[in-house]
Every structure is written in C-alpha cells, then in structure tokens.
Design a protein around this motif. Sequence first.
Motif, mmCIF file in Angstrom:
data_model
loop_
_atom_site.group_PDB
_atom_site.id
_atom_site.type_symbol
_atom_site.label_atom_id
_atom_site.label_comp_id
_atom_site.label_asym_id
_atom_site.label_seq_id
_atom_site.Cartn_x
_atom_site.Cartn_y
_atom_site.Cartn_z
ATOM 1 N N GLN A 55 0.965 -1.129 -0.112
ATOM 2 C CA GLN A 55 0.039 -0.016 0.001
ATOM 3 C C GLN A 55 0.864 1.409 -0.038
ATOM 4 O OE1 GLN A 55 -2.633 0.307 3.265
ATOM 5 N NE2 GLN A 55 -4.065 1.507 2.239
ATOM 6 N N SER A 96 -3.768 5.995 1.057
ATOM 7 C CA SER A 96 -5.129 5.852 1.170
ATOM 8 C C SER A 96 -5.776 7.298 1.426
ATOM 9 C CB SER A 96 -5.345 4.955 2.616
ATOM 10 O OG SER A 96 -5.118 5.670 3.755
ATOM 11 N N CYS A 107 -10.085 4.349 7.446
ATOM 12 C CA CYS A 107 -8.731 5.189 7.702
ATOM 13 C C CYS A 107 -8.860 5.812 9.173
ATOM 14 C CB CYS A 107 -8.767 6.106 6.570
ATOM 15 S SG CYS A 107 -7.973 5.481 5.096
ATOM 16 N N HIS A 149 -6.203 1.588 7.804
ATOM 17 C CA HIS A 149 -5.842 2.154 6.555
ATOM 18 C C HIS A 149 -5.642 0.813 5.492
ATOM 19 C CE1 HIS A 149 -4.137 4.547 9.758
ATOM 20 N NE2 HIS A 149 -4.503 5.759 8.851
ATOM 21 N N CYS A 163 -9.156 0.545 3.565
ATOM 22 C CA CYS A 163 -9.572 1.756 2.895
ATOM 23 C C CYS A 163 -10.320 1.380 1.425
ATOM 24 C CB CYS A 163 -8.692 2.698 2.723
ATOM 25 S SG CYS A 163 -8.882 4.374 1.758
ATOM 26 N N SER A 210 -7.922 2.723 -1.392
ATOM 27 C CA SER A 210 -6.555 2.470 -1.035
ATOM 28 C C SER A 210 -5.720 2.570 -2.531
ATOM 29 C CB SER A 210 -6.386 1.097 -0.630
ATOM 30 O OG SER A 210 -4.907 0.534 -0.541
#
Length: 339
Positions: free
Chosen positions: A90, A93, A100, A105, A108, A111
């Motif tokens: 990742q 986000s 989040c 997160h 999300c 993302s």
Amino acid sequence: MAVIHAYAAKSAGAALEPFEYDPGPLADNQVEVAVTHCGICHSDLSMLENEWGMTAYPLVPGHEASGVIAAMGSQVKGLKIGQRVGVGWQSGSCMACPQCMGGDHNLCPSSAATIVGHHGGFADRVRCDWQFAVPLPDALKPEDVGPLFCGGVTVFNPMLQYGLLPTHRIGVIGIGGLGHMALQFANKWGCEVTAFTSSESKRDEAIKLGAHNVVNSRDSNAMSQLAGSLDYILSTVNVPLDWQTILGALAPKGKLLVVGAVLEPIPVPAMSLIMAERAIGGSPIGSPATIAKMLDFCARHKISPQIETFPMSKVNEALEHLKAGNARYRIVLENDFAA
C-alpha cells in the motif's frame, strides 16, 4: 526531480528490461525512498502476467522495498532525510473514510497500491504517501525487512486481528514464503504450533522455524488424528484443499483464517460451522501501525525471513527462480544501479 531508473515489463509475460521515467514533482504529502533492497513476491508475478486484470504497462513491479528517505514533501510529518524506511503493497489511502479514521488504512476502499497504476520498487527510487513509509528498527537488516512488508504482515495481521493468544494451538498450512514466517511468529507468540506440509523434506526445517508438530497434509490418518484439536488454522496456500478435513481439525469456536489467494470457491458445509461455532475469516496486509508492531516484534524476538539475494540487474533470473518453485523462501533484489 531526476529520472528514476528501474526494470519494467512492457507487456504481459514479457521479460523485464531497463526503463527510465520522470516521476514529476514530488507531492506535498509524499516521500521519495532511495531503494537499497526490494523483495520479490508472488503478487509481482500475478501483476506481471495481468492475472488480476488490473495491470498497466509498462509495469515496474516491487512492493517490498527498503531504503532511506531521499526527498520529502512539505506536509510530511515525523520523518527525516536519510531515515531508514520500508514500503509495502500500500502506498496511500484516503485518510478520511471510517476505515482510515479507525486505524484500518489497509481496508480503505480508495487504497492506492504501490504497483497498481504506479511504478514500484524494482528501481533506484520509489514514492509513497508519507504515512506508508514505515521506519525500520535498528536491529533489522535492510536485506531482511522487504519480505516483512508484504508476506510478513500478511500472516502477522490475522494473528493480531483475530485475537490469537499464547494459550492457543495454531496450525499453519504451507511452509513457503508466507508460512515460514507464520511459524516463527506463532512460536514467539507462545502458541503450540502445528505445521501442515505436503513435502516431507520440509519437516526438519519446519521444526527449526518454530513448529512443535509437523503433519503430512496428504496423510489422511495423520490428519484425522487432529480432529477437533486446533484453535486456529492459517492457510497460506493458493490451491484447493480438503476443506472438510481442515474444518474438522478445528476445536469448538475454532477459526480458519485464509490469506492464500485461492481462486476457486471454498465449499463450506454449514453444519461444520454451526454445531461447533466455528468461523472462517480472511485478511489482507496490515495498516502502517500494524506493520510497525510487526517490525518491533521481529526486532525483539530476532525474527527474519529466510532469503536468497540477487542483484537487481539479474531480476529476470530471480523471477525464473521463483516461478520454478526453488526459492527458500523469499527472494530479495539488491540495488546495483550505477551511482
């Protein structure tokens, strides 16, 4: 900003070749990381082959990068130039949705992934939102940390999220890139650990990694003796299994946690769940906070993935080594771009 040097595939199944691109101005909330090492994950292979139907070419793979911060935007907080960090799957986000705001997160819906519509870490530099550049404990070696940012947190996160306790008995299916780290985590967590493997050659190694028991998953008699005995089973493989037998190995209120991306549906007899209050769950990667906890856990307990290293210029050889199933257990590329 200077041009970024990388290795990219220009079409599905194509070999990676040297590639340069201009990333444009660094955003206010971004950091640019000078990559020293980058792990290779099976997800990189899936993206290279466009197995998930979301690859944009040219593709620079790599989402297990470690390095040092080389540049920062004006809104970056808590980081500094030259600091050691890692970047995983990742890269950003929305920072506004309930997930989040609640610290999840990784869940999300907006993302941003490091290698989806974005160039990754098979390069001399990679970018991400600053919240996703996670500082590295001093005790962890730069060549070891990359695989923790995807494979490691993929097995650490469900242990945390689903309430694994030191008193629990846990089974780990698949002693590979994910499973070999899960054995170490579960052992240091204090659990009784059972490794499931179809390869007798991995028995001794599984014990060295932390398994107290090793069961041949192709031995129906050995599997039947486990019936009703495990509190958790973590499946790290991406192939269909004898799910009825696996569920039967769970104790009442036991949980089957799936992190291996099995493409076929998993048949679940309702009564196997209802009568013993069993459950099935899944888990992706972890949030930045979870990754930080995992890194601290690894530093405290001296946990590291077993790796093989290749110079980044030999990336195609490294990918073939992984495709052939010869990796023991993670491959890490070392940046050898000319300074």
